[in-house]
Design a protein around this motif. Sequence first.
Motif, PDB file in Angstrom:
ATOM      1  N   GLN A 116       4.772  -7.606  19.847  1.00 21.85           N
ATOM      2  CA  GLN A 116       3.469  -8.141  19.427  1.00 21.85           C
ATOM      3  C   GLN A 116       3.628  -9.215  18.356  1.00 21.85           C
ATOM      4  O   GLN A 116       2.977 -10.250  18.403  1.00 21.85           O
ATOM      5  N   SER A 192       5.324  -7.815   8.917  1.00 16.74           N
ATOM      6  CA  SER A 192       4.538  -6.759   8.276  1.00 16.74           C
ATOM      7  C   SER A 192       4.700  -6.863   6.756  1.00 16.74           C
ATOM      8  O   SER A 192       5.358  -7.795   6.273  1.00 16.74           O
ATOM      9  N   VAL A 234      -0.265   3.090  10.189  1.00 15.06           N
ATOM     10  CA  VAL A 234       0.787   2.428   9.420  1.00 15.06           C
ATOM     11  C   VAL A 234       2.107   2.455  10.182  1.00 15.06           C
ATOM     12  O   VAL A 234       2.636   3.523  10.488  1.00 15.06           O
ATOM     13  N   GLY A 235       2.614   1.247  10.508  1.00 12.45           N
ATOM     14  CA  GLY A 235       3.986   1.118  10.971  1.00 12.45           C
ATOM     15  C   GLY A 235       4.766   0.627   9.771  1.00 12.45           C
ATOM     16  O   GLY A 235       5.334   1.393   8.997  1.00 12.45           O
ATOM     17  N   GLY A 236       4.765  -0.688   9.557  1.00 12.00           N
ATOM     18  CA  GLY A 236       5.231  -1.255   8.283  1.00 12.00           C
ATOM     19  C   GLY A 236       4.099  -1.228   7.265  1.00 12.00           C
ATOM     20  O   GLY A 236       4.310  -1.102   6.071  1.00 12.00           O
ATOM     21  N   SER A 238       0.946  -3.465   7.671  1.00 13.63           N
ATOM     22  CA  SER A 238       0.177  -4.687   7.416  1.00 13.63           C
ATOM     23  C   SER A 238      -1.304  -4.572   7.768  1.00 13.63           C
ATOM     24  O   SER A 238      -2.159  -5.080   7.036  1.00 13.63           O
ATOM     25  N   LEU A 307       4.868   1.506  15.808  1.00 11.34           N
ATOM     26  CA  LEU A 307       4.897   2.403  14.640  1.00 11.34           C
ATOM     27  C   LEU A 307       6.276   2.965  14.353  1.00 11.34           C
ATOM     28  O   LEU A 307       6.457   3.670  13.363  1.00 11.34           O
ATOM     29  N   ALA A 351      -4.835   0.014  21.523  1.00  6.53           N
ATOM     30  CA  ALA A 351      -3.379   0.102  21.423  1.00  6.53           C
ATOM     31  C   ALA A 351      -3.042   1.535  21.009  1.00  6.53           C
ATOM     32  O   ALA A 351      -3.807   2.158  20.262  1.00  6.53           O
ATOM     33  N   SER A 354      -3.152   2.032  17.260  1.00  2.22           N
ATOM     34  CA  SER A 354      -4.499   2.205  16.704  1.00  2.22           C
ATOM     35  C   SER A 354      -5.068   3.582  17.028  1.00  2.22           C
ATOM     36  O   SER A 354      -5.814   4.152  16.221  1.00  2.22           O
ATOM     37  N   SER A 377      -6.609  -1.731  15.199  1.00  2.00           N
ATOM     38  CA  SER A 377      -5.661  -2.823  14.981  1.00  2.00           C
ATOM     39  C   SER A 377      -5.335  -3.644  16.221  1.00  2.00           C
ATOM     40  O   SER A 377      -4.998  -4.816  16.120  1.00  2.00           O
ATOM     41  N   GLY A 378      -5.445  -3.032  17.421  1.00  2.71           N
ATOM     42  CA  GLY A 378      -5.103  -3.816  18.607  1.00  2.71           C
ATOM     43  C   GLY A 378      -5.601  -3.194  19.899  1.00  2.71           C
ATOM     44  O   GLY A 378      -6.018  -2.038  19.933  1.00  2.71           O
TER      45      GLY A 378
HETATM   46  C1  LIG Z   1       2.350  -4.120  15.046  1.00  7.09           C
HETATM   47  C2  LIG Z   1       1.191  -3.242  15.196  1.00  7.09           C
HETATM   48  C3  LIG Z   1       0.930  -2.163  14.318  1.00  7.09           C
HETATM   49  C4  LIG Z   1       1.879  -1.757  13.230  1.00  7.09           C
HETATM   50  O1  LIG Z   1       2.140  -2.709  12.256  1.00  7.09           O
HETATM   51  P1  LIG Z   1       1.506  -2.670  10.813  1.00  7.09           P
HETATM   52  O2  LIG Z   1       2.247  -3.696  10.060  1.00  7.09           O
HETATM   53  O3  LIG Z   1       1.691  -1.290  10.256  1.00  7.09           O
HETATM   54  O4  LIG Z   1       0.065  -2.987  10.967  1.00  7.09           O
HETATM   55  C5  LIG Z   1      -0.230  -1.427  14.483  1.00  7.09           C
HETATM   56  N1  LIG Z   1      -1.098  -1.702  15.485  1.00  7.09           N
HETATM   57  C6  LIG Z   1      -0.884  -2.712  16.358  1.00  7.09           C
HETATM   58  C7  LIG Z   1      -1.885  -2.948  17.432  1.00  7.09           C
HETATM   59  C8  LIG Z   1       0.260  -3.516  16.244  1.00  7.09           C
HETATM   60  O5  LIG Z   1       0.458  -4.510  17.116  1.00  7.09           O
END
Ligand SMILES: *Cc1c(COP(=O)(O)O)cnc(C)c1O
Length: 393
Positions: A116, A192, A234-236, A238, A307, A351, A354, A377-378
């Motif tokens: 992504q 991120s 939360v993955g990283g 952002s 994630l 996603a 999300s 988020s996506g």
């Molecule tokens: C990349 C991504 C994340 C995780 O990244 P963060 O930096 O934690 O936001 C979450 N949701 C979607 C849809 C992503 O593409």
Amino acid sequence: MSFKVNKKGFYGDFGGAFIPEMLYPNIEELKQNYLKIIKDKVFQKEYHALLKEYAGRPTPLYYAKNLSELYHTNIYLKREDLLHTGAHKMNNTIGQILVAKRLGKKRIIAETGAGQHGVATATVCALMGMQCVVYMGETDIQRQAPNVARMKMLGSEVISVNSGSKTLKDATNEAIRDWISNPEDTYYIIGSVVGPHPYPDMVARLQSVISKEIKTQLMQKRMASSPDYVIACVGGGSNAAGAFYHFLENEKVKLIAVEAAGKGNDSGHSAATSVLGKIGIIHGSMTLLMQSEDGQITEPYSISAGLDYPGIGPLHAHLKATKRAEFVSVTDDEAMQWGLKLARMEGIIPAIESAHAFAVLDRQKFKPTDVVVINLSGRGDKDLNTYIHYFNL
Ligand SMILES: *Cc1c(COP(=O)(O)O)cnc(C)c1O
């Protein structure tokens, strides 16, 4: 309590710039210039024009009526899934490519896991006519074929990384190596709120447009700009950093960060860094990370490729340490069920990243008067194969 980064690049005990000497000139150049650049009026005008006309901001703050009725509260979805390329990642890549241009850079590199961030970077490089090289682990290249094709169609070179576990952390190492070898003309777009200072602060500022809009939109809809809860995966970190940003200093707003528990935090197959991680250094930042007794990074696992990063950004480590945010971890199964539930109840396929955030609705009791914002988020198009296999669709 402050949640802003200090002069040395720390949030409390976390952050900083632990980098090889060879990277020092690049990081120093960015550190000296990033605030000047992004606070500049001309930059702001160009950035916001692109967010609006090209990427589709503001994204809607949608009142999810059916979910709200079921959970007897007021649930709003911040629709980052409707942004160009399908996730919040664009807010960051548009901003960083404008920074790169102002630093006089000609060539862009990036790392990607699920693809992504690679797609969002390839997109802005096509838009700006910049050369783009994306590093991606061989395992991820095989798992995420459609995103690899998208990057190639957008004119980027995708370099397969065969070291280590052949996933995101190895791709990141390779991108850092490239930057060391090409310090003059190359800019590294990190995806991120991770990496050495000033990246976490810069990315958080670029993503903060999310919470800025939430405030304005809540004011229009409810005559009050602050929600009771903001929930984000939360993955990283952002999208969560962006959704939390303008509420960080307002302790009345409860912040909930949702990590991936994979097959369970005790299973050995999890990505819940705030539970399983210990303080250490990853990709130039002192933060929480998943590691073995002797400090080797352990491989994270989640069904959602976005994630499964073995660390979290230093801001989030600080939010955890200070208890400013509550951290929750959600399994693959819960997230998948929520993907289906959101599709059936609101007509939105999220996603899988999300989808994790929605599981908080089953964990926490909300009042009928509460205003709950979930950062969507996506969108789930990229995850259709995973959904198909999981549900036998
Ligand atoms: C990349 C991504 C994340 C995780 O990244 P963060 O930096 O934690 O936001 C979450 N949701 C979607 C849809 C992503 O593409």
